[in-house]
Design a protein around this motif. Structure first.
Motif, PDB file in Angstrom:
ATOM      1  N   ASP A  90      15.405   9.046 -43.253  1.00 34.37           N
ATOM      2  CA  ASP A  90      14.199   9.707 -42.744  1.00 34.37           C
ATOM      3  C   ASP A  90      14.263  11.212 -42.970  1.00 34.37           C
ATOM      4  OD1 ASP A  90      13.146   7.288 -41.977  1.00 34.37           O
ATOM      5  OD2 ASP A  90      13.651   7.505 -39.857  1.00 34.37           O
ATOM      6  N   ASN A  91      15.389  11.832 -42.594  1.00 38.20           N
ATOM      7  CA  ASN A  91      15.524  13.274 -42.782  1.00 38.20           C
ATOM      8  C   ASN A  91      15.520  13.645 -44.258  1.00 38.20           C
ATOM      9  OD1 ASN A  91      15.669  14.145 -40.067  1.00 38.20           O
ATOM     10  ND2 ASN A  91      17.810  13.550 -39.939  1.00 38.20           N
ATOM     11  N   PHE A  92      16.154  12.835 -45.068  1.00 31.35           N
ATOM     12  CA  PHE A  92      16.164  13.069 -46.515  1.00 31.35           C
ATOM     13  C   PHE A  92      14.738  13.060 -47.069  1.00 31.35           C
ATOM     14  CE2 PHE A  92      15.892  10.801 -50.629  1.00 31.35           C
ATOM     15  CZ  PHE A  92      16.443  11.762 -51.457  1.00 31.35           C
ATOM     16  N   ASN A  93      13.957  12.051 -46.688  1.00 34.54           N
ATOM     17  CA  ASN A  93      12.593  11.954 -47.196  1.00 34.54           C
ATOM     18  C   ASN A  93      11.720  13.109 -46.726  1.00 34.54           C
ATOM     19  OD1 ASN A  93      12.762   9.656 -48.825  1.00 34.54           O
ATOM     20  ND2 ASN A  93      12.536   8.276 -47.070  1.00 34.54           N
ATOM     21  N   VAL A  94      11.930  13.546 -45.477  1.00 33.95           N
ATOM     22  CA  VAL A  94      11.157  14.676 -44.963  1.00 33.95           C
ATOM     23  C   VAL A  94      11.483  15.937 -45.760  1.00 33.95           C
ATOM     24  CG1 VAL A  94      10.870  16.243 -43.000  1.00 33.95           C
ATOM     25  CG2 VAL A  94      10.799  13.779 -42.642  1.00 33.95           C
ATOM     26  N   MET A  95      12.766  16.177 -46.023  1.00 38.26           N
ATOM     27  CA  MET A  95      13.144  17.362 -46.785  1.00 38.26           C
ATOM     28  C   MET A  95      12.587  17.288 -48.209  1.00 38.26           C
ATOM     29  SD  MET A  95      17.038  18.417 -45.684  1.00 38.26           S
ATOM     30  CE  MET A  95      16.847  20.103 -46.272  1.00 38.26           C
ATOM     31  N   ARG A  96      12.695  16.128 -48.815  1.00 37.65           N
ATOM     32  CA  ARG A  96      12.214  15.977 -50.192  1.00 37.65           C
ATOM     33  C   ARG A  96      10.713  16.240 -50.265  1.00 37.65           C
ATOM     34  NH1 ARG A  96      13.382  10.508 -53.536  1.00 37.65           N
ATOM     35  NH2 ARG A  96      12.306   9.599 -51.749  1.00 37.65           N
ATOM     36  N   GLU A  97       9.964  15.664 -49.341  1.00 39.53           N
ATOM     37  CA  GLU A  97       8.503  15.803 -49.387  1.00 39.53           C
ATOM     38  C   GLU A  97       8.043  17.190 -48.953  1.00 39.53           C
ATOM     39  OE1 GLU A  97       7.107  12.563 -47.040  1.00 39.53           O
ATOM     40  OE2 GLU A  97       8.011  11.041 -48.339  1.00 39.53           O
ATOM     41  N   SER A  98       8.666  17.738 -47.916  1.00 38.36           N
ATOM     42  CA  SER A  98       8.214  19.040 -47.401  1.00 38.36           C
ATOM     43  C   SER A  98       8.574  20.180 -48.342  1.00 38.36           C
ATOM     44  CB  SER A  98       8.798  19.304 -46.011  1.00 38.36           C
ATOM     45  OG  SER A  98      10.213  19.370 -46.052  1.00 38.36           O
ATOM     46  N   SER A  99       9.551  19.974 -49.223  1.00 41.19           N
ATOM     47  CA  SER A  99       9.900  21.023 -50.187  1.00 41.19           C
ATOM     48  C   SER A  99       8.768  21.267 -51.177  1.00 41.19           C
ATOM     49  CB  SER A  99      11.172  20.647 -50.956  1.00 41.19           C
ATOM     50  OG  SER A  99      10.904  19.615 -51.893  1.00 41.19           O
TER      51      SER A  99
END
Length: 238
Positions: A90-99
């Motif tokens: 979940d945190n990985f996907n948030v970082m990837r998308e929010s970047s």
């Protein structure tokens, strides 16, 4: 998109070997907490790191500078994010998308460490000697033991919580310099600000990778320095 932990490191290694300028900043769980507006205080960790209080309005501008660096998009501007095996999917996907970055401009925050650390020391660090090096590092660090010490032309000394300071200005007329940044969140901000000011240099966020050289017996600050199991960990993507 399929990514390989070692291949991504070799990609940047080849850029260094060919003297192709780029900027690479690594955003781990600490930077993730700041950008998520969560309190963190690790001033007493190792040789002194950083603190962020979301209730302090004065610190929000520094958080915004970090977010601006994280979301900036440019050719040869690379962002490392915390991987799912370290912070969860979940945190990985948030970082990837929010970047907001293209996938080819994203890689691992751990790219220089874990299973890649020995390769980094043996294959990447020797390339630093081919450059005029400017280094940003802790005021307590001893540069004499670095294997590329003779190539260091300028040093910038910082203390704990340096990401709240604006102490370094890039020479817009310089070219071919390798900036090595060991300054916590400040490294990420500098990778952005320096790259925007001058794309003729290379800006590399080295984090704690060289701590054993810089701090001697007090420099084994991470498990991979001490031969812990993480030295065999090959981080995964998605």
């Amino acid at each position: 998109m399929t990514k390989d932990f070692r291949e991504d490191l070799i990609f940047l290694e080849n850029k260094l070997r060919n003297k192709e300028p780029f900027s690479f900043a690594r955003y781990g769980d600490g930077e993730m907490m700041i950008m998520n507006n969560r309190f963190i205080d690790i001033l007493n960790k190792c040789n002194g790191e950083f603190r962020f209080d979301p209730n302090n309005p004065a610190e929000q501008k520094h958080r915004q500078a970090l977010i601006n660096a994280f979301t900036h998009q440019s050719e040869d501007y690379y962002i490392g994010i915390a991987c799912p095996c370290c912070v969860g999917m979940d945190n990985f996907n948030v970082m990837r998308e929010s970047s907001g970055q293209k996938e080819e401009n994203l890689t691992w925050a751990n790219l220089l460490v874990n299973n890649n650390y020995n390769h980094f020391l043996k294959q990447v660090v020797p390339l630093f000697s081919r450059y005029d090096v400017h280094i940003v590092c802790n005021e307590k660090a001893d540069l004499e033991n670095l294997p590329f010490a003779d190539s260091i032309k300028k040093e910038y000394r910082i203390g704990s919580d340096a990401w709240k300071e604006e102490v370094i200005q890039v020479d817009e007329s310089s070219s071919g310099i390798l900036f090595l940044l060991a300054a916590g969140p400040y490294s990420k901000i500098l990778c952005h600000q320096m790259w925007e000011a001058n794309k003729n240099n290379t800006y590399l966020d080295i984090g704690s990778t060289l701590d054993p050289f810089l701090f001697g017996e007090n420099g084994f600050t991470r498990g991979y320095h001490r031969g812990a199991s993480t030295i065999n960990k090959k981080c995964v993507w998605g």
